[in-house]
Structures are given as structure tokens and as C-alpha cells.
Write a protein that holds these residues in place. Sequence first.
Motif, short mmCIF file in Angstrom:
data_model
loop_
_atom_site.label_atom_id
_atom_site.label_comp_id
_atom_site.label_asym_id
_atom_site.label_seq_id
_atom_site.Cartn_x
_atom_site.Cartn_y
_atom_site.Cartn_z
N ALA A 39 0.71 -1.22 -0.04
CA ALA A 39 -0.25 -0.07 0.15
C ALA A 39 1.03 1.46 -0.13
O ALA A 39 1.97 1.21 0.51
CB ALA A 39 -0.86 -0.05 1.23
N LEU A 40 0.29 2.40 -0.54
CA LEU A 40 1.11 3.60 -0.79
C LEU A 40 0.20 4.69 0.12
O LEU A 40 -1.08 4.67 -0.12
CB LEU A 40 1.33 3.80 -1.86
CG LEU A 40 1.95 5.31 -2.25
CD1 LEU A 40 3.44 5.34 -1.64
CD2 LEU A 40 2.04 5.78 -3.68
N GLU A 41 0.44 5.36 1.30
CA GLU A 41 0.05 6.40 1.79
C GLU A 41 0.36 7.67 1.35
O GLU A 41 1.51 7.92 1.14
CB GLU A 41 0.17 6.35 3.23
CG GLU A 41 -0.54 7.58 3.99
CD GLU A 41 -0.25 7.64 5.51
OE1 GLU A 41 -0.79 8.92 5.83
OE2 GLU A 41 0.32 7.04 5.97
N LEU A 42 -0.55 8.29 0.59
CA LEU A 42 -0.30 9.78 0.07
C LEU A 42 -0.27 10.77 1.07
O LEU A 42 -1.12 10.74 1.89
CB LEU A 42 -1.04 9.93 -1.08
CG LEU A 42 -1.27 9.12 -2.20
CD1 LEU A 42 -2.11 9.36 -3.34
CD2 LEU A 42 0.25 8.78 -2.85
N ALA A 43 0.73 11.63 1.04
CA ALA A 43 0.38 12.87 2.09
C ALA A 43 0.59 12.43 3.38
O ALA A 43 -0.28 12.66 4.49
CB ALA A 43 -0.93 13.66 2.01
N CYS A 44 1.59 11.81 3.61
CA CYS A 44 2.01 11.06 4.78
C CYS A 44 2.61 11.86 5.90
O CYS A 44 2.75 11.41 7.13
CB CYS A 44 3.06 9.71 4.71
SG CYS A 44 4.72 10.27 4.08
N GLY A 45 2.84 13.13 5.58
CA GLY A 45 3.17 13.93 6.75
C GLY A 45 4.55 13.43 7.51
O GLY A 45 5.61 13.26 7.02
N THR A 144 -2.89 8.54 -13.95
CA THR A 144 -2.92 7.56 -15.17
C THR A 144 -1.62 7.61 -15.78
O THR A 144 -1.24 6.68 -16.31
CB THR A 144 -3.83 8.12 -16.12
OG1 THR A 144 -5.35 8.01 -15.50
CG2 THR A 144 -3.88 7.50 -17.42
N GLY A 145 -0.91 8.96 -15.58
CA GLY A 145 0.59 8.92 -16.25
C GLY A 145 1.62 8.27 -15.51
O GLY A 145 2.89 8.17 -15.85
N THR A 146 1.23 7.80 -14.38
CA THR A 146 2.31 7.06 -13.67
C THR A 146 2.49 5.35 -13.68
O THR A 146 3.31 4.89 -13.29
CB THR A 146 1.82 7.26 -12.09
OG1 THR A 146 0.78 6.56 -11.69
CG2 THR A 146 1.77 8.42 -11.67
N GLY A 147 1.39 4.95 -14.73
CA GLY A 147 1.40 3.37 -14.65
C GLY A 147 0.58 2.63 -13.72
O GLY A 147 0.49 1.65 -13.70
N LEU A 148 -0.40 3.67 -13.21
CA LEU A 148 -1.31 3.06 -12.34
C LEU A 148 -2.62 3.43 -12.88
O LEU A 148 -2.84 4.13 -13.49
CB LEU A 148 -1.18 3.85 -11.01
CG LEU A 148 0.15 3.45 -10.08
CD1 LEU A 148 0.29 4.61 -8.95
CD2 LEU A 148 0.26 2.18 -9.88
N GLN A 149 -3.75 2.59 -12.27
CA GLN A 149 -5.27 3.03 -12.93
C GLN A 149 -6.03 3.01 -11.58
O GLN A 149 -5.65 2.28 -10.40
CB GLN A 149 -5.73 1.86 -13.78
CG GLN A 149 -5.79 0.39 -13.21
CD GLN A 149 -6.27 -0.32 -14.25
OE1 GLN A 149 -6.17 -0.52 -15.44
NE2 GLN A 149 -6.87 -1.64 -13.79
N VAL A 150 -6.91 3.73 -11.68
CA VAL A 150 -7.87 4.00 -10.54
C VAL A 150 -8.67 2.88 -10.70
O VAL A 150 -9.41 2.61 -11.49
CB VAL A 150 -8.64 5.16 -10.46
CG1 VAL A 150 -9.57 5.39 -9.69
CG2 VAL A 150 -7.60 6.56 -10.47
N LEU A 171 -8.47 3.79 -4.44
CA LEU A 171 -7.77 2.44 -4.59
C LEU A 171 -7.27 2.50 -6.03
O LEU A 171 -7.79 2.67 -7.12
CB LEU A 171 -8.81 1.47 -4.49
CG LEU A 171 -8.08 0.00 -4.71
CD1 LEU A 171 -7.26 -0.43 -3.53
CD2 LEU A 171 -9.28 -1.06 -4.44
N LEU A 172 -5.83 2.13 -5.78
CA LEU A 172 -5.03 2.12 -7.33
C LEU A 172 -4.65 0.95 -7.45
O LEU A 172 -4.29 0.12 -6.69
CB LEU A 172 -3.96 3.22 -7.35
CG LEU A 172 -4.24 4.71 -7.09
CD1 LEU A 172 -2.90 5.51 -6.68
CD2 LEU A 172 -5.17 5.26 -8.22
N ARG A 173 -4.33 0.30 -8.81
CA ARG A 173 -3.92 -0.95 -9.32
C ARG A 173 -2.58 -0.55 -10.44
O ARG A 173 -2.91 0.29 -11.14
CB ARG A 173 -4.93 -1.63 -9.80
CG ARG A 173 -6.06 -1.98 -8.91
CD ARG A 173 -5.61 -3.30 -7.89
NE ARG A 173 -6.82 -3.57 -7.00
CZ ARG A 173 -6.81 -4.19 -5.85
NH1 ARG A 173 -5.24 -4.21 -5.34
NH2 ARG A 173 -7.61 -4.21 -5.11
#
Length: 175
Positions: A39-45, A144-150, A171-173
Motif C-alpha cells: 500500500a502507498l499512503e499519500l500525504a504521509c506528513g 494515469t500517467g504513472t502506470g497506475l489505474q484508478v 484505490l489504485l492498481r
Amino acid sequence: MDPADFYTGLVAEAYAPLKAFAQPSEAYEKFITEHGQPALELACGDGEPLLALRGRGLDVDGVAMVPLHIPSPTPPEQFGLRNEKITDGVTLAVTVIDQERDEDLRRQVSTLRYERIDGDRHEVLDRAWLMHWCTVDGFTELVTGTGLQVDSITQADGSPAGPEATDFTVLLRPS
């Protein structure tokens, strides 16, 4: 300023004790358990709840990034109000001294004054915090430009988040 130096020194020291709220890790843990690892936490501070999740053996990484919510502007009556905490005779303080907000560009720059007072020693540092927030559609385009999809975008109650949502979970895949 080199971005690598932004969250260092006095800013890093004062961040945790003076932040407005703490993220409970239970909701994150439930989400990760239901949807899988890594998992990736965005904005992890400052790493909360990231560090607690890693401490429980979950495969989670974090990155400081755009918030998945629209930040509220600082109320005018809070400008100049000092939030401080005294620990072991040392005072850590933060004060909002300026803020510029542009709704069209989805950008807010808040200038905060950090202070550390230890006896006769008084350290002061002004730091501008830039927040740029995304709409649901804007975030979808970004990843979308990162190689991930929503896979899904939901609100706190689990229902689908509409295009005007102001707080959402993604949720990204891999694509």
C-alpha cells in the motif's frame, strides 16, 4: 530551498507536537487488509499512521504529495494566534502569519512562523507551505500517467465519490 531540506530542523521538530489532529491507524489498517498489500499512503506528513502500520507488519510506504481533500482556508481570526507546547522547559510554537489562496488554480500558500525557545535561545523560522489539491477527475488524470489505474474512488462511508467530492479515498492498481 532544496526540497529535501524543507521538512527538517525546527519544522520537523515542531510538526508532530503542534499539528491539529492525529490520524488513527485503524481505518487505514482495515482498508489495507481488505484491499491488499503493498500500500502507498499519500500525504504521509510526519509518518502518522504510516509508522504504526509498518510496526504492525503491513507493507506500506508513504510519500508527501497532494492532499486528497480540499483544505479549508485559515479563518482570519486565527492569523497571528500562536499555538505552543512546552516540554521539558522548551517552548515549540507555530503561528499562521500569511495565506494566499487561489480557488481557480486549487492552490493555497500558508506562511507559518516556527519558534523554539529554550532559555535565552530563541530560534525563529518562517516557512511557506504550498498545498495544491486535486478534484476527483484531476487526481485520476494525475495517476494515469504513472502506470497506475484508478480502481475506485470512495467517500469516508464507502459510497462512490462524485466529481465534486472534497474528501475521498482512492484505490489504485498497476495498469
